[in-house]
Design a protein around this motif. Structure first.
Motif, PDB file in Angstrom:
ATOM      1  N   THR A 178     -18.426   1.281   3.474  1.00 15.69           N
ATOM      2  CA  THR A 178     -17.122   1.261   4.144  1.00 15.69           C
ATOM      3  C   THR A 178     -16.389   2.581   3.936  1.00 15.69           C
ATOM      4  OG1 THR A 178     -16.965  -1.141   3.815  1.00 15.69           O
ATOM      5  CG2 THR A 178     -14.919   0.033   4.303  1.00 15.69           C
ATOM      6  N   ASP A 236      -8.984   0.643   9.524  1.00 20.57           N
ATOM      7  CA  ASP A 236     -10.172   1.172   8.847  1.00 20.57           C
ATOM      8  C   ASP A 236      -9.798   1.880   7.557  1.00 20.57           C
ATOM      9  OD1 ASP A 236     -11.768   0.224  10.878  1.00 20.57           O
ATOM     10  OD2 ASP A 236     -11.747   2.104  12.007  1.00 20.57           O
ATOM     11  N   SER A 254      -9.011  -0.682   4.937  1.00 19.83           N
ATOM     12  CA  SER A 254     -10.254  -1.302   4.485  1.00 19.83           C
ATOM     13  C   SER A 254     -11.011  -0.374   3.548  1.00 19.83           C
ATOM     14  CB  SER A 254     -11.131  -1.656   5.692  1.00 19.83           C
ATOM     15  OG  SER A 254     -12.332  -2.265   5.272  1.00 19.83           O
TER      16      SER A 254
END
Length: 588
Positions: A141, A314, A317
């Motif tokens: 990620t 994003d 995250s």
């Protein structure tokens, strides 16, 4: 007083950004080049709207009143600038992918190395699947965010600033519209980000919990099926899966509100520009070309703001994932050996425990006041009921945990005054839970002694009663084993681990239920061979099957962390105490 290892809490968001920045600064020259490319590509792209306005102003009212030379001139340079900008952007993308790949590699390497430095206690309180999730899903990620989001953020900053300056040069009056719309966008963005930030942290945690549950169930398939727990396990998985999906949905759903909210504000500002721009044109303060350029710049100005709102999910995250990764990296490792610590070189095997007290937590004391003495070369068996502290004694001997009070001596040396490496190399250990890694049988056997000769390997395998089986395999000692031990049985796995321990040139041997997966006849043969092979070496055997330890030089009966009885099998049977009761319970 020595305390058990405590574990730190995750760092805050600021600390996470600082640590992440530390990884990026390892490649500062590449980042500097990326900044130059970002500035160059965006400035070239910003020239386009200005040239477009000049081309439009070359068109006069009336049929055929177009200065095509000027139109083609400006169009030509627009193409050149846009192509050059696209080329620089491509180079930038490749560069940032390279940087993110290197950061990911370094981060994953650091996490794996950290796992090897952490105390055993860390793995006692963290699921294996959750740890794996941090080194895979969370770092992936972060990688995705570094390769994509950083470029968009840096481009957005330059584009917004450049577009604002260009609009200010064209018409300061129209720029006043953004005095009202931009603050509203900022306030709304901050509000929504604050609301959604905890949701992304929860999403990462729930994914870690789900991975941990799946890892446990996959590794425990046989037990699961034996107890007919398929349906119950499916129900538990559905709960975990639902929690993970809901956490993911909530994060994405509420995060998705940012984009339409900011987009609405930007569209309102565009409508205002169209209205007030028309009024300025009628007043003769602006040309059609300037209005066109201003509108294009306003789109460039608002576009990155929309993108920023879009990639905020994003980024959050990635930051939530980074917090989990750095929380692991920030865990306290085993205390480093100091220069004052001595190397345990000439090992005899004399062990003394003196008033040892230990507990895994403050609510439950495992060992209260344990004292015992083991002479070198003796075979010592440790027996007792479940939870008596048998395995804990071994963990303290190996310094997997440190005592709270009391002392442990090896050959007269207090273990805290010895380096961990030299102390642990003095022991060879065989556990009930066998561990066979992917590789040849030879590689598995020589894991603790890589320079061992084939003659030594064969000798150890024969002593462990596994040589004949290995010889009948298609490739003998070069047969490849998977991490699950295929193509050998669980009992044969255990014989391999026993041979591995025999091969080590260690003066002390620890067997923690090491023969639980072999039959009694084979176990007796192994012990006879081991007595011969481990002559003049101190051996600790934790066993529940009392028939296998009758020849031990010393049997320690442990109950609630204290040695309540000690002696040979015959002596303890004559006492008719706790050992006698355990023996009768097995053979009555």
């Amino acid at each position: 007083m020595r305390r058990s290892q405590k574990f730190e809490k995750p760092k805050n968001r600021k600390g996470t950004l600082i640590q992440l920045g530390g990884y990026l600064m390892r490649y500062k020259w590449r980042l500097l080049l990326a900044i130059v490319l970002t500035i160059g590509s965006n400035l070239l792209a910003l020239v386009g709207p200005l040239l477009s306005g000049y081309a439009i102003d070359a068109i006069e009212l009336g049929f055929g009143k177009v200065n095509f030379n000027q139109v083609f001139y400006y169009a030509f340079w627009m193409v050149i600038f846009y192509i050059t900008s696209a080329g620089l952007t491509y180079i930038l993308e490749v560069l940032m992918i390279t940087v993110s790949r290197k950061v990911t590699y370094a981060m994953r390497k650091d996490v794996f190395n950290k796992l090897l430095d952490l105390p055993i206690g860390y793995f006692d309180v963290h699921q294996t699947g959750d740890v794996i999730s941090r080194i895979t899903y969370d770092i992936d990620t972060i990688n995705s965010s570094l390769s994509n989001d950083l470029i968009q953020v840096s481009s957005a900053v330059i584009t917004v600033l450049g577009s604002f300056l260009m609009m200010l040069a064209i018409s300061p009056k129209l720029v006043l519209i953004f005095v009202f719309t931009v603050p509203i966008s900022i306030v709304m963005s901050k509000y929504l980000v604050k609301k959604t930030r905890p949701l992304f942290g929860r999403r990462s945690r729930k994914m870690g919990e789900l991975n941990g549950f799946v890892e446990e169930m996959v590794s425990g398939q046989k037990t699961l099926r034996i107890y007919d727990q398929e349906e119950n396990t499916i129900n538990k998985f559905n709960v975990k899966n639902k929690e993970a999906v809901e956490a993911y949905y909530n994060a994405e759903y509420y995060g998705s509100m940012i984009f339409p909210t900011i987009n609405l504000i930007n569209n309102v500002s565009l409508a205002c520009i169209s209205v007030f721009g028309s009024l300025l044109y009628l007043a003769g303060e602006m040309t059609i070309g300037q209005i066109s350029s201003f509108v294009l710049y306003s789109r460039k100005f608002s576009g990155p703001i929309n993108e920023m709102a879009n990639i905020m999910n994003d980024l959050q995250s990635a930051l939530a994932a980074a917090e989990r990764v750095f929380a692991l990296l920030d865990e306290l490792p085993e205390a480093e050996d100091t220069e004052e610590m001595a190397e345990l070189k000439t090992v005899k095997g004399n062990i003394i425990l003196e008033n040892v007290r230990f507990s895994y937590d403050a609510n439950q004391v495992i060992i209260r006041d344990l004292s015992l003495q083991v002479e070198a070369g003796k075979l010592v068996a440790i027996v007792g009921p479940t939870g008596a502290g048998k395995t804990t004694i071994i963990n303290l001997l190996m310094r997997f945990y440190d005592v709270e009070s009391g002392n442990i001596y090896v050959d007269g040396n207090e273990v805290h005054e010895l380096t961990r490496d030299s102390l642990r190399k003095a022991f060879a250990m065989v556990l009930q839970d066998t561990w066979i890694f992917h590789g040849s049988i030879y590689e598995n056997l020589t894991y603790g002694k890589e320079n061992a000769t084939m003659e030594e390997v064969v000798k150890a395998a024969k002593a462990a009663r596994i040589h004949s089986f290995i010889e009948h395999l298609p490739n003998g000692y070069e047969t490849i084993l998977s991490d699950a031990g295929t193509p050998i049985s669980k009992g044969q796995e255990q014989l391999l681990t026993i041979a591995r321990a025999m091969l080590m040139d260690a003066k002390m041997l620890i067997l923690d239920e090491a023969t639980s997966n072999v039959d009694t006849r084979t176990e007796k043969k192994i012990q006879e061979a081991m007595r011969h092979l481990m002559k003049n070496k101190t051996c600790f055997v934790i066993a529940h099957r009392l028939s296998t330890i009758q020849n031990a030089d010393l049997i320690l009966v442990v109950d609630r962390g204290d040695v309540v009885e000690r002696g040979t099998h015959e002596v303890l049977m004559e006492k008719a105490g706790m050992y006698w009761q355990l023996y009768q319970a097995q053979f009555d």
